[in-house]
Design an enzyme around this catalytic site. Structure first.
Site, PDB file in Angstrom:
ATOM      1  N   ARG A 142      35.362  72.932  47.014  1.00 51.20           N
ATOM      2  CA  ARG A 142      34.985  74.316  47.327  1.00 51.20           C
ATOM      3  C   ARG A 142      35.632  75.259  46.308  1.00 51.20           C
ATOM      4  NH1 ARG A 142      39.489  76.006  48.078  1.00 51.20           N
ATOM      5  NH2 ARG A 142      38.717  78.144  48.123  1.00 51.20           N
ATOM      6  N   GLY A 143      35.283  76.567  46.425  1.00 45.78           N
ATOM      7  CA  GLY A 143      35.772  77.537  45.443  1.00 45.78           C
ATOM      8  C   GLY A 143      34.732  77.626  44.332  1.00 45.78           C
ATOM      9  N   ARG A 147      25.034  75.546  48.280  1.00 41.46           N
ATOM     10  CA  ARG A 147      25.695  76.769  48.757  1.00 41.46           C
ATOM     11  C   ARG A 147      25.120  77.960  47.984  1.00 41.46           C
ATOM     12  NH1 ARG A 147      31.939  76.778  49.618  1.00 41.46           N
ATOM     13  NH2 ARG A 147      31.307  78.410  51.077  1.00 41.46           N
ATOM     14  N   GLN A 180      41.359  78.875  54.506  1.00 42.84           N
ATOM     15  CA  GLN A 180      41.666  78.527  53.108  1.00 42.84           C
ATOM     16  C   GLN A 180      43.024  79.080  52.681  1.00 42.84           C
ATOM     17  OE1 GLN A 180      38.709  79.607  54.185  1.00 42.84           O
ATOM     18  NE2 GLN A 180      37.009  78.926  52.915  1.00 42.84           N
ATOM     19  N   ASP A 187      33.215  85.181  44.204  1.00 39.42           N
ATOM     20  CA  ASP A 187      32.130  84.193  44.162  1.00 39.42           C
ATOM     21  C   ASP A 187      30.934  84.675  43.369  1.00 39.42           C
ATOM     22  OD1 ASP A 187      33.738  83.669  46.762  1.00 39.42           O
ATOM     23  OD2 ASP A 187      32.765  81.795  46.178  1.00 39.42           O
ATOM     24  N   ASN A 241      33.120  88.176  47.755  1.00 48.86           N
ATOM     25  CA  ASN A 241      34.172  87.166  47.919  1.00 48.86           C
ATOM     26  C   ASN A 241      34.245  86.789  49.399  1.00 48.86           C
ATOM     27  OD1 ASN A 241      36.338  85.540  46.825  1.00 48.86           O
ATOM     28  ND2 ASN A 241      37.768  86.915  47.819  1.00 48.86           N
TER      29      ASN A 241
HETATM   30  O1  MRU Z   1      33.967  79.241  50.937  1.00 54.81           O
HETATM   31  P1  MRU Z   1      34.910  78.965  49.810  1.00 54.81           P
HETATM   32  O2  MRU Z   1      36.215  78.402  50.242  1.00 54.81           O
HETATM   33  O3  MRU Z   1      34.255  78.152  48.710  1.00 54.81           O
HETATM   34  O4  MRU Z   1      35.193  80.413  49.216  1.00 54.81           O
HETATM   35  C1  MRU Z   1      36.120  80.564  48.182  1.00 54.81           C
HETATM   36  C2  MRU Z   1      36.348  81.964  47.808  1.00 54.81           C
HETATM   37  O5  MRU Z   1      35.807  82.885  48.382  1.00 54.81           O
HETATM   38  C3  MRU Z   1      37.202  82.191  46.598  1.00 54.81           C
HETATM   39  O6  MRU Z   1      37.895  83.399  46.701  1.00 54.81           O
HETATM   40  C4  MRU Z   1      36.298  82.254  45.361  1.00 54.81           C
HETATM   41  O7  MRU Z   1      35.425  81.158  45.335  1.00 54.81           O
HETATM   42  C5  MRU Z   1      37.070  82.295  44.123  1.00 54.81           C
HETATM   43  S1  MRU Z   1      37.784  80.753  43.732  1.00 54.81           S
HETATM   44  C6  MRU Z   1      38.570  80.840  42.242  1.00 54.81           C
END
Ligand code: MRU
Length: 359
Positions: free
Chosen positions: A53-54, A90, A201, A241, A251
């Site tokens: 993820r991320g 996603r 997270q 994101d 985000n």
């Molecule tokens: O749903 P996730 O855990 O993938 O979301 C992650 C985030 O919102 C992070 O802040 C974003 O992806 C930046 S990661 C460097």
């Protein structure tokens, strides 16, 4: 980054086995488990289930997913099918579309028998670039943190939301890269870590910070406003994101509320992100950025360590409870003090000045 005595990336190729290894983020911080992905379907599943993820890591995982597909079948149809499957995993992080477009551009023009090797090579290049990009973000952010800490004259108190650390990328992270570098440079700081319901997270962030020896405290998502009112936050620093040309920041859900509280309390709000997170086509961020709606199960249950040490999924609500689970929100550029990228720091509306090729 180092975990105990070993250096890890979040993902690495296992060329001998034609597989890709990932750290399974669904069982952290309780357990460090490495899983192997052997097919494009497994890569897509890892993204959907958020084992990987991320935003930046989603992109590179998808790139390796294409490489796994090409290992089994290097035809035009297989390439199209792999890209289609991965692109629907996603919707919000634009790094996914960015990575798939890059893979397709490189592979589509090659004869099929050259695609497999080229796909592994391109995915590996993307992973290495991600590390270099994040280090550059870290260096630019380090300058900012140094300046802010000097101005306060005491340990700098940073609030972060979600996990934009090394786990969300291949290594170093985006929002956490400046924090790791500042800590290494001896700049005194303390990080307030939003827990980040529903998937928590923030606990990944706390695990990373603990592993690097950075002082931090996990807070409930709703505590940030009070801390800002009391003057206990010097700076908010988050990842992203998808960011529009105008500097609107999409985000993890809850980021917007932090930005509102930051503005009300005159706390600067920064987002750190690579250029692969900028969607230059977006004109109206609120209307055009797709916000992922995830399963309500994420609201209703948690991974927990039981008293006997076992890890189990525990229900925290009745099965009949109605829930909604939008996963991201949008912070308008007007609430953003600055955007930290691999090319430097800009005011949100001046992002294109760092990227003349997109101006
Ligand atoms: O749903 P996730 O855990 O993938 O979301 C992650 C985030 O919102 C992070 O802040 C974003 O992806 C930046 S990661 C460097």
């Amino acid at each position: 980054m180092k975990v105990k005595d070993r250096f890890y990336r979040t993902l690495w190729p296992e060329y001998d086995r034609g597989a890709v290894a990932i750290i399974d983020q669904t069982v952290l911080p309780h357990q460090l488990v490495v899983r192997e992905l052997e097919t494009v379907a497994a890569a897509a599943d890892a993204i959907v289930t958020m084992r990987a993820r991320g935003a930046p890591l989603i992109g590179v995982t998808a790139a390796y997913g294409v490489a796994l597909a090409m290992t089994q079948d290097d035809s035009d149809q297989a390439l199209e099918a792999a890209v289609a499957l991965l692109s629907h995993t996603r919707p919000t992080a634009v790094n996914l579309a960015w990575a798939l477009a890059r893979m397709q551009k490189v592979l589509a023009k090659l004869p099929p028998n050259e695609r497999c090797e080229a796909a592994w090579r391109e995915a590996a290049a993307m992973a290495d670039e991600d590390v270099a990009t994040n280090q550059a973000i870290g260096r630019h952010g380090l300058g900012l943190l140094r300046e802010k800490q000097r101005a306060t004259g005491r340990p700098l108190r940073i609030l972060t939301h979600c996990n934009a650390g090394w786990l969300a990328t291949i290594d170093w992270g985006t929002a956490l890269a400046p924090i790791f570098l500042a800590h290494d440079a001896g700049i005194p700081l303390h990080v307030w870590v939003d827990e980040t319901r529903p998937r928590n997270q923030g606990l990944l962030t706390a695990w990373e910070l603990a592993g690097h020896g950075v002082p931090h405290t996990v807070i409930a998502d709703n505590a940030g406003g009070l801390l800002m009112q009391r003057g206990e936050v010097d700076l908010v620093l988050v990842g992203a994101d998808r960011v529009s040309r105008a500097g609107d920041v999409c985000n993890k859900i809850g980021t917007y509320l932090k930005a509102l509280a930051a503005r009300a309390n005159e706390v600067p709000f920064y987002a750190a992100l690579p250029s692969s997170t900028i969607d230059w086509r977006i004109a109206d961020a609120l209307k055009e950025i797709p916000i992922e709606e995830r399963s309500g199960e994420e609201m209703k249950s948690l991974n927990a360590r039981l008293e006997d040490g076992r890890i189990a999924r525990v229900q925290i609500m009745g099965p009949e409870t109605e829930v909604a689970n939008p996963a991201f929100d949008l912070t308008p550029a007007a609430l953003v003090t600055g955007i930290i990228t691999e090319r430097g720091i800009s005011a949100p509306r001046e992002l294109a000045s760092l990227y003349p090729e997109w101006a």
